[in-house]
Design a protein around this motif. Structure first.
Motif, PDB file in Angstrom:
ATOM      1  N   SER A 110       0.812  -1.220   0.000  1.00 37.68           N
ATOM      2  CA  SER A 110       0.000   0.000   0.000  1.00 37.68           C
ATOM      3  C   SER A 110       0.842   1.265   0.000  1.00 37.68           C
ATOM      4  O   SER A 110       0.359   2.334  -0.351  1.00 37.68           O
ATOM      5  CB  SER A 110      -0.910   0.017   1.235  1.00 37.68           C
ATOM      6  N   HIS A 111       2.129   1.163   0.365  1.00 36.93           N
ATOM      7  CA  HIS A 111       2.979   2.350   0.544  1.00 36.93           C
ATOM      8  C   HIS A 111       3.678   2.732  -0.755  1.00 36.93           C
ATOM      9  O   HIS A 111       4.900   2.671  -0.874  1.00 36.93           O
ATOM     10  CB  HIS A 111       3.997   2.094   1.656  1.00 36.93           C
ATOM     11  N   VAL A 112       2.885   3.144  -1.741  1.00 41.01           N
ATOM     12  CA  VAL A 112       3.442   3.502  -3.038  1.00 41.01           C
ATOM     13  C   VAL A 112       4.158   4.841  -2.961  1.00 41.01           C
ATOM     14  O   VAL A 112       3.843   5.694  -2.130  1.00 41.01           O
ATOM     15  CB  VAL A 112       2.341   3.554  -4.105  1.00 41.01           C
ATOM     16  N   GLY A 113       5.124   5.029  -3.849  1.00 45.27           N
ATOM     17  CA  GLY A 113       5.834   6.296  -3.875  1.00 45.27           C
ATOM     18  C   GLY A 113       7.180   6.178  -4.565  1.00 45.27           C
ATOM     19  O   GLY A 113       7.596   5.086  -4.986  1.00 45.27           O
ATOM     20  N   PRO A 114       7.889   7.296  -4.690  1.00 46.54           N
ATOM     21  CA  PRO A 114       9.193   7.304  -5.361  1.00 46.54           C
ATOM     22  C   PRO A 114      10.327   6.894  -4.422  1.00 46.54           C
ATOM     23  O   PRO A 114      10.182   6.906  -3.199  1.00 46.54           O
ATOM     24  CB  PRO A 114       9.352   8.772  -5.767  1.00 46.54           C
ATOM     25  N   ASN A 141      20.037   9.967  -8.216  1.00 49.78           N
ATOM     26  CA  ASN A 141      19.164   8.955  -8.803  1.00 49.78           C
ATOM     27  C   ASN A 141      17.755   9.102  -8.254  1.00 49.78           C
ATOM     28  O   ASN A 141      17.578   9.513  -7.105  1.00 49.78           O
ATOM     29  CB  ASN A 141      19.696   7.551  -8.489  1.00 49.78           C
ATOM     30  N   GLU A 142      16.773   8.767  -9.063  1.00 48.13           N
ATOM     31  CA  GLU A 142      15.385   8.775  -8.608  1.00 48.13           C
ATOM     32  C   GLU A 142      14.549   7.852  -9.479  1.00 48.13           C
ATOM     33  O   GLU A 142      14.823   7.662 -10.665  1.00 48.13           O
ATOM     34  CB  GLU A 142      14.798  10.186  -8.632  1.00 48.13           C
ATOM     35  N   MET A 143      13.549   7.252  -8.882  1.00 49.43           N
ATOM     36  CA  MET A 143      12.582   6.429  -9.604  1.00 49.43           C
ATOM     37  C   MET A 143      11.210   6.750  -9.042  1.00 49.43           C
ATOM     38  O   MET A 143      11.040   6.822  -7.822  1.00 49.43           O
ATOM     39  CB  MET A 143      12.880   4.935  -9.428  1.00 49.43           C
ATOM     40  N   GLY A 144      10.248   6.942  -9.922  1.00 46.76           N
ATOM     41  CA  GLY A 144       8.896   7.256  -9.480  1.00 46.76           C
ATOM     42  C   GLY A 144       7.909   6.207  -9.946  1.00 46.76           C
ATOM     43  O   GLY A 144       7.939   5.064  -9.501  1.00 46.76           O
ATOM     44  N   LYS A 145       7.038   6.582 -10.873  1.00 44.62           N
ATOM     45  CA  LYS A 145       6.077   5.657 -11.455  1.00 44.62           C
ATOM     46  C   LYS A 145       6.346   5.585 -12.944  1.00 44.62           C
ATOM     47  O   LYS A 145       6.372   6.611 -13.624  1.00 44.62           O
ATOM     48  CB  LYS A 145       4.643   6.118 -11.185  1.00 44.62           C
ATOM     49  N   ASP A 146       6.567   4.375 -13.453  1.00 49.42           N
ATOM     50  CA  ASP A 146       6.953   4.255 -14.858  1.00 49.42           C
ATOM     51  C   ASP A 146       5.746   4.284 -15.780  1.00 49.42           C
ATOM     52  O   ASP A 146       4.594   4.400 -15.339  1.00 49.42           O
ATOM     53  CB  ASP A 146       7.801   3.002 -15.075  1.00 49.42           C
ATOM     54  N   SER A 147       5.997   4.165 -17.061  1.00 48.05           N
ATOM     55  CA  SER A 147       4.940   4.298 -18.066  1.00 48.05           C
ATOM     56  C   SER A 147       3.918   3.174 -18.017  1.00 48.05           C
ATOM     57  O   SER A 147       2.822   3.308 -18.557  1.00 48.05           O
ATOM     58  CB  SER A 147       5.559   4.364 -19.471  1.00 48.05           C
ATOM     59  N   SER A 148       4.266   2.061 -17.379  1.00 53.41           N
ATOM     60  CA  SER A 148       3.320   0.955 -17.260  1.00 53.41           C
ATOM     61  C   SER A 148       2.486   1.041 -15.990  1.00 53.41           C
ATOM     62  O   SER A 148       1.667   0.164 -15.722  1.00 53.41           O
ATOM     63  CB  SER A 148       4.068  -0.384 -17.286  1.00 53.41           C
ATOM     64  N   GLY A 149       2.700   2.110 -15.201  1.00 51.21           N
ATOM     65  CA  GLY A 149       1.918   2.307 -13.980  1.00 51.21           C
ATOM     66  C   GLY A 149       2.507   1.670 -12.750  1.00 51.21           C
ATOM     67  O   GLY A 149       1.830   1.574 -11.721  1.00 51.21           O
ATOM     68  N   LYS A 150       3.755   1.233 -12.807  1.00 48.25           N
ATOM     69  CA  LYS A 150       4.385   0.567 -11.669  1.00 48.25           C
ATOM     70  C   LYS A 150       5.155   1.569 -10.817  1.00 48.25           C
ATOM     71  O   LYS A 150       5.953   2.350 -11.328  1.00 48.25           O
ATOM     72  CB  LYS A 150       5.325  -0.544 -12.151  1.00 48.25           C
ATOM     73  N   TRP A 151       4.915   1.499  -9.509  1.00 45.45           N
ATOM     74  CA  TRP A 151       5.600   2.388  -8.570  1.00 45.45           C
ATOM     75  C   TRP A 151       6.951   1.801  -8.167  1.00 45.45           C
ATOM     76  O   TRP A 151       7.097   0.590  -8.005  1.00 45.45           O
ATOM     77  CB  TRP A 151       4.754   2.596  -7.329  1.00 45.45           C
ATOM     78  N   ALA A 152       7.912   2.701  -7.963  1.00 40.39           N
ATOM     79  CA  ALA A 152       9.263   2.266  -7.598  1.00 40.39           C
ATOM     80  C   ALA A 152       9.283   1.548  -6.255  1.00 40.39           C
ATOM     81  O   ALA A 152       9.926   0.509  -6.097  1.00 40.39           O
ATOM     82  CB  ALA A 152      10.211   3.470  -7.568  1.00 40.39           C
ATOM     83  N   ALA A 508       8.337  12.058 -10.700  1.00 40.28           N
ATOM     84  CA  ALA A 508       9.725  11.633 -10.594  1.00 40.28           C
ATOM     85  C   ALA A 508      10.079  10.747 -11.777  1.00 40.28           C
ATOM     86  O   ALA A 508       9.382   9.815 -12.102  1.00 40.28           O
ATOM     87  CB  ALA A 508       9.953  10.877  -9.287  1.00 40.28           C
ATOM     88  N   ARG A 509      11.205  11.018 -12.438  1.00 40.13           N
ATOM     89  CA  ARG A 509      11.612  10.220 -13.583  1.00 40.13           C
ATOM     90  C   ARG A 509      12.646   9.199 -13.139  1.00 40.13           C
ATOM     91  O   ARG A 509      13.246   9.308 -12.073  1.00 40.13           O
ATOM     92  CB  ARG A 509      12.208  11.117 -14.663  1.00 40.13           C
ATOM     93  N   THR A 510      12.909   8.214 -13.986  1.00 44.34           N
ATOM     94  CA  THR A 510      13.916   7.204 -13.688  1.00 44.34           C
ATOM     95  C   THR A 510      15.208   7.580 -14.378  1.00 44.34           C
ATOM     96  O   THR A 510      15.241   7.748 -15.590  1.00 44.34           O
ATOM     97  CB  THR A 510      13.448   5.820 -14.167  1.00 44.34           C
ATOM     98  N   GLN A 511      16.300   7.689 -13.638  1.00 41.50           N
ATOM     99  CA  GLN A 511      17.583   8.027 -14.195  1.00 41.50           C
ATOM    100  C   GLN A 511      18.402   6.759 -14.329  1.00 41.50           C
ATOM    101  O   GLN A 511      18.791   6.149 -13.335  1.00 41.50           O
ATOM    102  CB  GLN A 511      18.315   9.027 -13.298  1.00 41.50           C
ATOM    103  N   SER A 512      18.652   6.339 -15.517  1.00 42.86           N
ATOM    104  CA  SER A 512      19.417   5.125 -15.739  1.00 42.86           C
ATOM    105  C   SER A 512      20.877   5.410 -16.058  1.00 42.86           C
ATOM    106  O   SER A 512      21.712   4.528 -16.052  1.00 42.86           O
ATOM    107  CB  SER A 512      18.795   4.309 -16.873  1.00 42.86           C
ATOM    108  N   SER A 513      21.182   6.651 -16.358  1.00 36.96           N
ATOM    109  CA  SER A 513      22.558   7.019 -16.669  1.00 36.96           C
ATOM    110  C   SER A 513      23.424   6.989 -15.434  1.00 36.96           C
ATOM    111  O   SER A 513      22.996   7.255 -14.337  1.00 36.96           O
ATOM    112  CB  SER A 513      22.595   8.425 -17.294  1.00 36.96           C
TER     113      SER A 513
END
Length: 522
Positions: A110-114, A141-152, A508-513
Motif C-alpha cells: 500500500s505504501h506507493v511512492g518514489p 538517482n530517482e525512480m517514481g512511477k513508470d509508463s506501465s503504472g508501476k511504482w518504484a 519523478a523520472r527514472t535516471q538510468s545514466s
C-alpha cells in the motif's frame, strides 16, 4: 460516555485513513562483491559489543512526517527524544562508476511512492561529520512511477527482490560521502503532514580519478516543504485523473469537464475530512464539550458525498439511456432516474437536519425521516444501475466464445461496482442504526465519496484493458470497442467508435545514466 466514544470513533477514522501496518529500512548493502549489513534497529542496540555499521543509526522502521525536523535527513524520532541521527563508526570503500545494491526489508504494497538518492561530500572525517542544516546534498538517482503504472517503492522494488540498485557517478571526484537514500510513501499524502519519508544514510569512500562535482545543492530539512509538488498528493484520485487526461485527449469536452468536476469535488471533500479530523482530535483535544457538537466540516463531508454520488450516478444513467433501445429506454432510465433523484433529495435532507440538530446526541431523531431513506435509495440506485448494465450487456452476447467471455467480464465489473458501494452504504446504515451515539459510521461515510469517484474514473480508464482483451479476438466476433451508444431495436447498437488508451507517469523520472543529475529536488 458519549464524548469518549466520539473520541474513540474519530481516532479510528484517523487511523483508517493514515494507518500503517508495517514499514521498512535498508538492511543490507552490496558493492562489487562486498556485502555490508545495515543498521538493525531491533537487534544492534542489544548486542555486546555493538556491531560496527556503515549505515547511520535509525530509531526503528517508522517514518518521518514532519519535514521541518532534522529527522528527515538521516532518520530520527525527535518526539521520542532521538533528535536526528549520529555518524556511523566505519565506511565502505567503493569505486566511482560502480553500483550500490540496497536491500530493503519487506515493504507493504500500500505504501506507493518514489525512491530518491542524494549524496553529500564530507569536508572532514565522515565518522564524526554532521551536515546539520547546510545545503550540501545533490541528487544522483530517482525512480517514481513508470509508463506501465508501476511504482518504484512497491512494484519495481518487489520485482527486484526488495533490492534497489543505483550507480555512483563515474566521474565523481574522490572523497568521503554520505549516501542518503529514501522512500517517500504517498498513500496518506492527500494532506500535510501525510507523506511518509523513510531515509537511510550510508557512509562511503569514493575512489577514482574523476573531477566532476555539482554546483547546486539542497538541505535537509529544507528540500521538502508542504508546498513542494508531490508532497501533498492524492495517490488514488489524482493518479486516476492524470491517467485519464494524459491518455484520452480525444474524449469530448463534456467528459473531460466531468472528470475535472469529480476531481475538484473529491479534493475538496478530502480537505474537509482532514480539517474535521484535525478539529476534533487536535484543536479540541481533551475538550469533551466540543466533541458533543457537530462541526460544519463534519456535516459538509456528508454533503460532498451526496453531490459526488449524484454526479456519478447521473453519468451511468445517461449511458444506460443511450444504450437502451426505444422500447425500454424511458421505462428503464425513468426508474433509475427516480431512485437517483430520491437519493439526492434524501441526502440533502439529511445534511440540512444535521445542521439543524447540531448536537450529535440528537442524530437518532432523524433516522427514520432522513438517514435511513437516504441509505436505502443509495443502495437501490446502485442496484438499478448495475442491473440495467448487466441486462444490456447480456443482451449483446453473440455466441462467439471469446466475445462472450469479454462481455461476461464486463458484467462482473458492473456487479462488483454495485456491490462495493452498496455494501459500504449498508454497512453505514447498520452502524448508524445499531450504535448512533458512537459515530463509528463516520469512518465508513468518509470513504463513500471516493468510492463513487473512483468507480467513474475506473470506468473511463478501463478502456485500455478492454481494448487489449478484444484485440486478441479474431474472426466474425463483435468487437466491444466498436459498440456505440445508439437507439436501434437491439439493446446495443454497433457502430464505429474510436477507443483511447491510458498511461500515467508520476513526476519523478527514472535516471538510468551513470552520470550525476546534479539537480536539487525542489
Amino acid at each position: 460516555m458519549f464524548s469518549s466514544r466520539l473520541t474513540l470513533a474519530l481516532t479510528f477514522v484517523l487511523s483508517s485513513v493514515t494507518s500503517v501496518r508495517c514499514h521498512g529500512y535498508v538492511q543490507q548493502i552490496t558493492n562489487a562483491g562486498n556485502t555490508y549489513t545495515g543498521y538493525l534497529p531491533y537487534t544492534d542496540p542489544y548486542m555486546s559489543p555493538t556491531p560496527e555499521r556503515i549505515v547511520r543509526k535509525i530509531p526503528g522502521n517508522g517514518p518521518v512526517t514532519d519535514l521541518s525536523l532534522i529527522d528527515v535527513q538521516c532518520n530520527g524520532y525527535s518526539a521520542g527524544g532521538v533528535v536526528g541521527s549520529a555518524p556511523a563508526p566505519i565506511y565502505a570503500t567503493v569505486a566511482a562508476g560502480s553500483q550500490l545494491a540496497l536491500n530493503w526489508t519487506t515493504w507493504p504494497d500500500s505504501h506507493v511512492g518514489p525512491m530518491i538518492t542524494y549524496m553529500a561530500l564530507s569536508p572532514s572525517d565522515i565518522t564524526s561529520w554532521l551536515p546539520g542544516t547546510s545545503a550540501v546534498w545533490f541528487k544522483v538517482n530517482e525512480m517514481g512511477k513508470d509508463s506501465s503504472g508501476k511504482w518504484a517503492s512497491t512494484d519495481i522494488l518487489t520485482a527486484n527482490d526488495s533490492i534497489y540498485t543505483f550507480t555512483i557517478p563515474k566521474n565523481l571526484k574522490p572523497g568521503q560521502y554520505i549516501v542518503r537514500h529514501e522512500i517517500i510513501a504517498l498513500h496518506a499524502a492527500y494532506t500535510y503532514p501525510g507523506a511518509q519519508v523513510y531515509p537511510s544514510c550510508i557512509q562511503i569512500q569514493v575512489t577514482g580519478s574523476g573531477s566532476a562535482f555539482p554546483t547546486s545543492f539542497v538541505s535537509f530539512p529544507g528540500a521538502y516543504t508542504a508546498d513542494t509538488p508531490g508532497i501533498v498528493y492524492d495517490v488514488y484520485t489524482n493518479t486516476s485523473t492524470y491517467f485519464y487526461y494524459v491518455n484520452y485527449p480525444e474524449d469530448g469536452i463534456d467528459i473531460k469537464a466531468l472528470v475535472s468536476l469529480i476531481w475538484l469535488l473529491d479534493s475538496i471533500h478530502m480537505a474537509v475530512v482532514a480539517y474535521c479530523i484535525y478539529y476534533y482530535l487536535v484543536t479540541n483535544y481533551n475538550n469533551p464539550l466540543a466533541l458533543g457538537i457537530g462541526h460544519w466540516s463534519l456535516f459538509m463531508s456528508v454533503g460532498f458525498n451526496v453531490i459526488i454520488a449524484f454526479v456519478v450516478q447521473c453519468f451511468f444513467t445517461r449511458k444506460i439511456h443511450l444504450l437502451c433501445g426505444p422500447r425500454f429506454k424511458w421505462f428503464i432510465t425513468g426508474i433509475i432516474s427516480l431512485s437517483v433523484l430520491a437519493h439526492l433529495v434524501f441526502g440533502i435532507e439529511t445534511v440540512v437536519y444535521l445542521f439543524i440538530k447540531k448536537e450529535l446526541s440528537k442524530l437518532p431523531e432523524i433516522t427514520l425521516i432522513a438517514a435511513t431513506p437516504f441509505a436505502i435509495t443509495a443502495v437501490l440506485s446502485d442496484i438499478f444501475i448495475a442491473g440495467a448494465l448487466c441486462w444490456l450487456l447480456h443482451g449483446s452476447k453473440t455466441n462467439f466464445k471469446r466475445t462472450d467471455t469479454i462481455i461476461s467480464k464486463l458484467i462482473i465489473y458492473a456487479i462488483n461496482r454495485c456491490l462495493l458501494t452498496s455494501v459500504v452504504a449498508i454497512g453505514e446504515v447498520i452502524a448508524f442504526s445499531a450504535s448512533p451515539d458512537t459515530l463509528w459510521y463516520l469512518a465508513i461515510d468518509f470513504v463513500i465519496g471516493k468510492l463513487y469517484a473512483n468507480s467513474l474514473l475506473a470506468t473511463l480508464n478501463s478502456r485500455q484493458s478492454v481494448k487489449a482483451a478484444v484485440s486478441d479476438i479474431s474472426g466474425n466476433s463483435v468487437h466491444l470497442s466498436d459498440l456505440e451508444f445508439g437507439s436501434g431495436s437491439s439493446r446495443l447498437h454497433p457502430e464505429s467508435r474510436r477507443s483511447n488508451f491510458v498511461d500515467f507517469r508520476y513526476e519523478a523520472r527514472t535516471q538510468s545514466s551513470s552520470e550525476p543529475d546534479f539537480k536539487p529536488s525542489r
